[in-house]
Design an enzyme around this catalytic site. Structure first.
Site, PDB file in Angstrom:
ATOM      1  N   CYS A 101       5.715  -6.840   4.622  1.00  0.00           N
ATOM      2  CA  CYS A 101       4.774  -5.795   4.229  1.00  0.00           C
ATOM      3  C   CYS A 101       4.182  -5.143   5.466  1.00  0.00           C
ATOM      4  O   CYS A 101       3.415  -5.775   6.206  1.00  0.00           O
ATOM      5  CB  CYS A 101       3.661  -6.390   3.387  1.00  0.00           C
ATOM      6  N   GLY A 102       4.534  -3.888   5.686  1.00  0.00           N
ATOM      7  CA  GLY A 102       4.077  -3.189   6.878  1.00  0.00           C
ATOM      8  C   GLY A 102       2.593  -2.912   6.870  1.00  0.00           C
ATOM      9  O   GLY A 102       1.923  -3.074   7.899  1.00  0.00           O
ATOM     10  N   HIS A 103       2.048  -2.505   5.734  1.00  0.00           N
ATOM     11  CA  HIS A 103       0.619  -2.167   5.749  1.00  0.00           C
ATOM     12  C   HIS A 103      -0.210  -3.420   6.011  1.00  0.00           C
ATOM     13  O   HIS A 103      -1.245  -3.362   6.682  1.00  0.00           O
ATOM     14  CB  HIS A 103       0.219  -1.428   4.463  1.00  0.00           C
ATOM     15  N   ASP A 262       1.983   2.259  -4.093  1.00  0.00           N
ATOM     16  CA  ASP A 262       1.448   2.110  -2.736  1.00  0.00           C
ATOM     17  C   ASP A 262       0.657   3.367  -2.350  1.00  0.00           C
ATOM     18  O   ASP A 262       1.188   4.476  -2.381  1.00  0.00           O
ATOM     19  CB  ASP A 262       2.599   1.880  -1.751  1.00  0.00           C
ATOM     20  N   GLY A 267       4.898   0.631   4.985  1.00  0.00           N
ATOM     21  CA  GLY A 267       5.463   0.278   6.293  1.00  0.00           C
ATOM     22  C   GLY A 267       6.935  -0.091   6.225  1.00  0.00           C
ATOM     23  O   GLY A 267       7.759   0.388   7.022  1.00  0.00           O
ATOM     24  N   THR A 268       7.284  -0.971   5.285  1.00  0.00           N
ATOM     25  CA  THR A 268       8.699  -1.343   5.145  1.00  0.00           C
ATOM     26  C   THR A 268       9.509  -0.158   4.629  1.00  0.00           C
ATOM     27  O   THR A 268      10.694  -0.027   4.932  1.00  0.00           O
ATOM     28  CB  THR A 268       8.848  -2.532   4.184  1.00  0.00           C
TER      29      THR A 268
HETATM   30  O1  LIG Z   1       3.569  -1.313   3.686  1.00  0.00           O
HETATM   31  C1  LIG Z   1       4.372  -2.047   3.077  1.00  0.00           C
HETATM   32  O2  LIG Z   1       5.439  -2.372   3.565  1.00  0.00           O
HETATM   33  C2  LIG Z   1       3.951  -2.617   1.737  1.00  0.00           C
HETATM   34  N1  LIG Z   1       2.886  -1.892   1.076  1.00  0.00           N
HETATM   35  C3  LIG Z   1       2.949  -2.295  -0.320  1.00  0.00           C
HETATM   36  C4  LIG Z   1       4.419  -2.477  -0.556  1.00  0.00           C
HETATM   37  C5  LIG Z   1       4.987  -2.958   0.749  1.00  0.00           C
HETATM   38  O3  LIG Z   1       5.114  -4.356   0.690  1.00  0.00           O
END
Ligand SMILES: O=C(O)[C@H]1NCC[C@@H]1O
Length: 346
Positions: A101-103, A262, A267-268
């Site tokens: 999870c990027g965030h 989201d 991020g991913t």
């Molecule tokens: O930023 C992300 O990668 C995540 N945000 C919610 C879904 C992903 O896991």
């Protein structure tokens, strides 16, 4: 009347969890700082299996109503599993546990430095984070105004499949690509479907995102080259060239897990997108794109390098974004609570 506080005698009746809440580019993150037992396992995937099998009631307490909501997201810190890593993290959402999870990584990178859990001086520092998808090398920097900036180098990310098409009930034929950026996503051109990627259209985005995910899962078998547990479709990402800021490359709306939307550009998701754009020759190595979210958040993403990942032509994405602490919580669960397993309404 006396002060309205929870005294220690009253508190002792409850199961307690403490959390630091934050958001990254609009997307919530609940970082669990206490309340879970130690999580055994030599790998992050083994730890993930353990919490899924033995501790899922805790996820429901913290992600579901009445303490969370259908779009809540969590980070559970663990000990590291890789030599030299600073800590491990498992990711929680409305359906279970994700791979990367990027965030969350951006928020954690900033917050472990802001809180002093890991010291940050004037020089940038690398923070090594074990995630189920692999080791993430995040970078924290002290900005001129004293604030902390965060970015990370993702796991190898690649274009899994280009130019596929699937019939989706209630929508029709949908063209899509599949990209991996720590998790697999189906990428769909929202403009081609005349699908508006604005907050007013969030109910339809969720509905279509779910339908497309189901149809793609039914038509395409995903297998991660290394880890069977990583071989699943996490969500649908709608991309649009209708942006609110002309400096931005595109807008992303990611519908993941069980119809979670989201608020950030994901991020991913931006990592998988840069791999797809590289595969199509539409972005240069090192070129940074800015991708906006449904609420006006923005992440920077670039492909820093390319590599072979078990037969996949991959890139190493760098992702940046802004995170902010929003609160500190002590959540309580009374043994007589009528909803110990929570519920979700959308
Ligand atoms: O930023 C992300 O990668 C995540 N945000 C919610 C879904 C992903 O896991």
């Amino acid at each position: 009347m006396g002060p309205l506080t929870l005294n220690s005698e009253l508190l002792s009746q409850f199961r307690q969890f403490t959390c630091i809440d934050a958001h990254t580019e609009g997307e919530p993150l609940r970082i669990i700082t206490s309340g879970y037992p130690d999580i055994p396992g030599d790998t992050m995937l083994a730890k993930r299996r353990y919490v899924k099998e033995k501790l899922d009631d805790c996820r429901r307490v913290l992600m579901y109503e009445p303490r969370g909501h259908a779009d809540m997201y969590g980070a559970l810190l663990t000990g590291p599993v890789t030599p030299g890593a600073d800590f491990g993290v498992l990711f929680l959402h409305n359906e279970g546990y994700s791979s990367m999870c990027g965030h969350a990584v951006l928020a954690l990178t900033k917050i472990v430095c802001e809180t002093g859990a890991l010291p940050l001086g004037a020089e940038p520092r690398e923070i090594r984070i074990d995630a189920p998808a692999g080791l993430i090398r995040a970078q924290a920097v002290r900005n001129a105004d004293g604030s902390v900036g965060a970015s990370f180098l993702n796991v190898p990310s690649w274009a899994e499949a280009l130019d596929l098409c699937v019939g989706v009930p209630g929508i029709g034929q949908v063209n899509f690509d599949i990209g991996f950026g720590g998790a697999y996503y189906a990428y769909v051109d929202a403009d081609e479907l005349d699908l508006d990627c604005s907050p007013d259209n969030s109910a339809r985005l969720i509905d279509w995102g779910r339908r497309i995910k189901q149809a793609v899962m039914g038509s395409f078998d995903l297998a991660h080259p290394l880890e069977p547990d990583l071989g699943f479709l996490y969500g649908t990402i709608f991309y649009s060239s209708r942006v609110s800021d002309g400096n931005n490359h595109s807008r992303h709306v990611c519908i993941f897990a069980d119809g979670e939307l989201d608020r950030s550009p994901t991020g991913t998701g931006v990592a998988g997108r840069i791999a797809l754009l590289r595969a199509r020759g539409e972005v240069a190595l090192g070129e940074t794109l800015h991708i906006e979210s449904i609420v006006g958040g923005c992440m920077g993403v670039s492909a820093t390098d390319s590599c072979d990942f078990y037969g996949k032509q991959a890139v190493i994405p760098r992702v940046s974004g802004r995170a902010f602490i929003t609160g500190e919580h002590r959540f309580l669960l009374h043994p007589d609570d009528i909803f110990p397993r929570g519920f979700l309404l959308r």
